[in-house]
Scaffold this active site. Sequence first.
Site, PDB file in Angstrom:
ATOM      1  N   HIS A   1       0.849  -0.907  -0.026  1.00  0.00           N
ATOM      2  CA  HIS A   1       0.276  -0.494  -0.007  1.00  0.00           C
ATOM      3  C   HIS A   1       0.713   1.090   0.203  1.00  0.00           C
ATOM      4  O   HIS A   1       0.306   2.375  -0.989  1.00  0.00           O
ATOM      5  CB  HIS A   1      -1.185  -0.166   1.526  1.00  0.00           C
ATOM      6  CG  HIS A   1      -1.711  -1.143   1.159  1.00  0.00           C
ATOM      7  ND1 HIS A   1      -2.089  -2.222   2.220  1.00  0.00           N
ATOM      8  CD2 HIS A   1      -2.751  -1.473   1.022  1.00  0.00           C
ATOM      9  CE1 HIS A   1      -2.021  -2.508   2.338  1.00  0.00           C
ATOM     10  NE2 HIS A   1      -3.653  -2.273   1.468  1.00  0.00           N
TER      11      HIS A   1
ATOM     12  N   GLY B   1      -2.561  -1.135  -7.165  1.00  0.00           N
ATOM     13  CA  GLY B   1      -1.533  -2.390  -7.339  1.00  0.00           C
ATOM     14  C   GLY B   1      -1.932  -3.892  -8.398  1.00  0.00           C
ATOM     15  O   GLY B   1      -3.148  -4.276  -8.455  1.00  0.00           O
TER      16      GLY B   1
ATOM     17  N   ASP C   1      -3.424  -7.132  -7.788  1.00  0.00           N
ATOM     18  CA  ASP C   1      -4.895  -7.260  -8.150  1.00  0.00           C
ATOM     19  C   ASP C   1      -5.213  -7.110  -9.569  1.00  0.00           C
ATOM     20  O   ASP C   1      -5.626  -5.965  -9.812  1.00  0.00           O
ATOM     21  CB  ASP C   1      -5.576  -6.596  -6.756  1.00  0.00           C
ATOM     22  CG  ASP C   1      -5.264  -7.053  -5.841  1.00  0.00           C
ATOM     23  OD1 ASP C   1      -6.050  -8.201  -5.405  1.00  0.00           O
ATOM     24  OD2 ASP C   1      -4.579  -6.130  -5.152  1.00  0.00           O
TER      25      ASP C   1
ATOM     26  N   GLN D   1      -8.410  -7.497 -10.898  1.00  0.00           N
ATOM     27  CA  GLN D   1      -8.550  -6.473 -10.276  1.00  0.00           C
ATOM     28  C   GLN D   1      -9.517  -4.643 -11.714  1.00  0.00           C
ATOM     29  O   GLN D   1      -9.281  -4.084 -11.966  1.00  0.00           O
ATOM     30  CB  GLN D   1      -8.415  -5.826  -8.803  1.00  0.00           C
ATOM     31  CG  GLN D   1      -9.270  -4.310  -8.069  1.00  0.00           C
ATOM     32  CD  GLN D   1      -8.598  -4.233  -7.036  1.00  0.00           C
ATOM     33  OE1 GLN D   1      -9.607  -4.996  -5.802  1.00  0.00           O
ATOM     34  NE2 GLN D   1      -8.131  -3.398  -6.428  1.00  0.00           N
TER      35      GLN D   1
HETATM   36  P1  AMP Z   1      -6.190  -3.982  -0.229  1.00  0.00           P
HETATM   37  O1  AMP Z   1      -6.398  -3.318   1.180  1.00  0.00           O
HETATM   38  O2  AMP Z   1      -5.340  -5.371   0.109  1.00  0.00           O
HETATM   39  O3  AMP Z   1      -8.088  -3.882  -1.145  1.00  0.00           O
HETATM   40  O4  AMP Z   1      -5.419  -3.077  -1.413  1.00  0.00           O
HETATM   41  C1  AMP Z   1      -5.617  -2.229  -1.583  1.00  0.00           C
HETATM   42  C2  AMP Z   1      -4.421  -1.593  -3.017  1.00  0.00           C
HETATM   43  O5  AMP Z   1      -3.264  -2.174  -2.294  1.00  0.00           O
HETATM   44  C3  AMP Z   1      -5.070  -1.988  -4.337  1.00  0.00           C
HETATM   45  O6  AMP Z   1      -4.699  -1.481  -4.975  1.00  0.00           O
HETATM   46  C4  AMP Z   1      -3.554  -3.592  -3.736  1.00  0.00           C
HETATM   47  O7  AMP Z   1      -3.946  -3.628  -5.697  1.00  0.00           O
HETATM   48  C5  AMP Z   1      -2.874  -2.820  -3.643  1.00  0.00           C
HETATM   49  N1  AMP Z   1      -1.567  -3.612  -3.153  1.00  0.00           N
HETATM   50  C6  AMP Z   1      -1.850  -4.631  -2.178  1.00  0.00           C
HETATM   51  N2  AMP Z   1      -1.161  -5.522  -1.409  1.00  0.00           N
HETATM   52  C7  AMP Z   1      -0.370  -5.155  -2.524  1.00  0.00           C
HETATM   53  C8  AMP Z   1       1.434  -5.511  -3.293  1.00  0.00           C
HETATM   54  N3  AMP Z   1       2.016  -6.498  -2.471  1.00  0.00           N
HETATM   55  N4  AMP Z   1       2.078  -4.487  -4.193  1.00  0.00           N
HETATM   56  C9  AMP Z   1       0.889  -3.730  -4.934  1.00  0.00           C
HETATM   57  N5  AMP Z   1      -0.047  -3.077  -4.213  1.00  0.00           N
HETATM   58  C10 AMP Z   1      -0.093  -3.683  -3.506  1.00  0.00           C
END
Ligand code: AMP
Length: 288
Positions: A42, A152, A155, A158
């Site tokens: 994040h 990110g 996903d 997504q």
């Molecule tokens: P989430 O809190 O899991 O909904 O993720 C929020 C954002 O952070 C989304 O756009 C995810 O794709 C991104 N994200 C989660 N994990 C990672 C990672 N390891 N590297 C890069 N982006 C990430």
Amino acid sequence: MSGQRPTVVHTVEELRAAVAEVRRGGRSIGLVPTMGALHRGHASLVDAAVRDRHFTVVSIFVNPAQFGPQEDYSRYPRTLDADLALLSQCRADLVFAPSVETMYGAGHSTYVELAGAAEPLEGERRPGHFRGVATVVLKLFLQCLPDVAYFGQKDFQQSLVIRQFVRELDVPVQIQVCPIVRDLDGLALSSRNVYLSAEQRSAALVLSRSLAHARDLVAQGQTDIARLLTVLKPLYAAAPLVQLEYLTVRDRVALAPLQQIDRPAVLLVAARVGTTRLIDNELLDPPG
Ligand code: AMP
């Protein structure tokens, strides 16, 4: 180096007032939508928004609409204090942390329905998931009116779904997709990794190892996908704690199945380790 704690607002009115003032000052807005339990993945999105010199808004909302009835909505980690500490280090400007009632009033009945990139893979295994994601992301876009929103590659599907509804509904937001951030051992960072025991965590490394192996094989000239998968699948058979859901190579536009890596492709994996569901992916390009 740690900066000031970002201001936290909980209502749409406060968010709108804050971004309107920023706009009057002539500054652009960057939005990073998250579900909290923040980690370096994040933080990399926040860093990108700050680097692009936007007034950077981070939303923290565990969105019930994107969880299936048997999924981990109620036990999903909620760590607002630690999240705010991390966001001060990244120099985020504003945190929007709405309640469920703020996002979904009584009798809420309007959702974004998608086909196309939302149908295969996660769409089949998590019915309603992308409908929930697209609905909350569109609401966040309308509440915050960002110039750019950061997501990110972790996903991957997504990110395609978001690009699809932004394009098809003429949403005036630019979408930036940032690379996957991994732990030193290769495991893709995820808020769900905290569910893993030490033994499960080490078993889970088969995901990133198989992706790295695939990248090497393709670099050595292996572009036949059936052969590639014949090499990779036994890695999972040798990891009894890991139940593979899918391991598949698709094109990067519509997630259509491919026989050969003859265009930009992506290797996508989903697996369960105990009750924890993990996803990861690797971009694969034709060698040379
Ligand atoms: P989430 O809190 O899991 O909904 O993720 C929020 C954002 O952070 C989304 O756009 C995810 O794709 C991104 N994200 C989660 N994990 C990672 C990672 N390891 N590297 C890069 N982006 C990430």
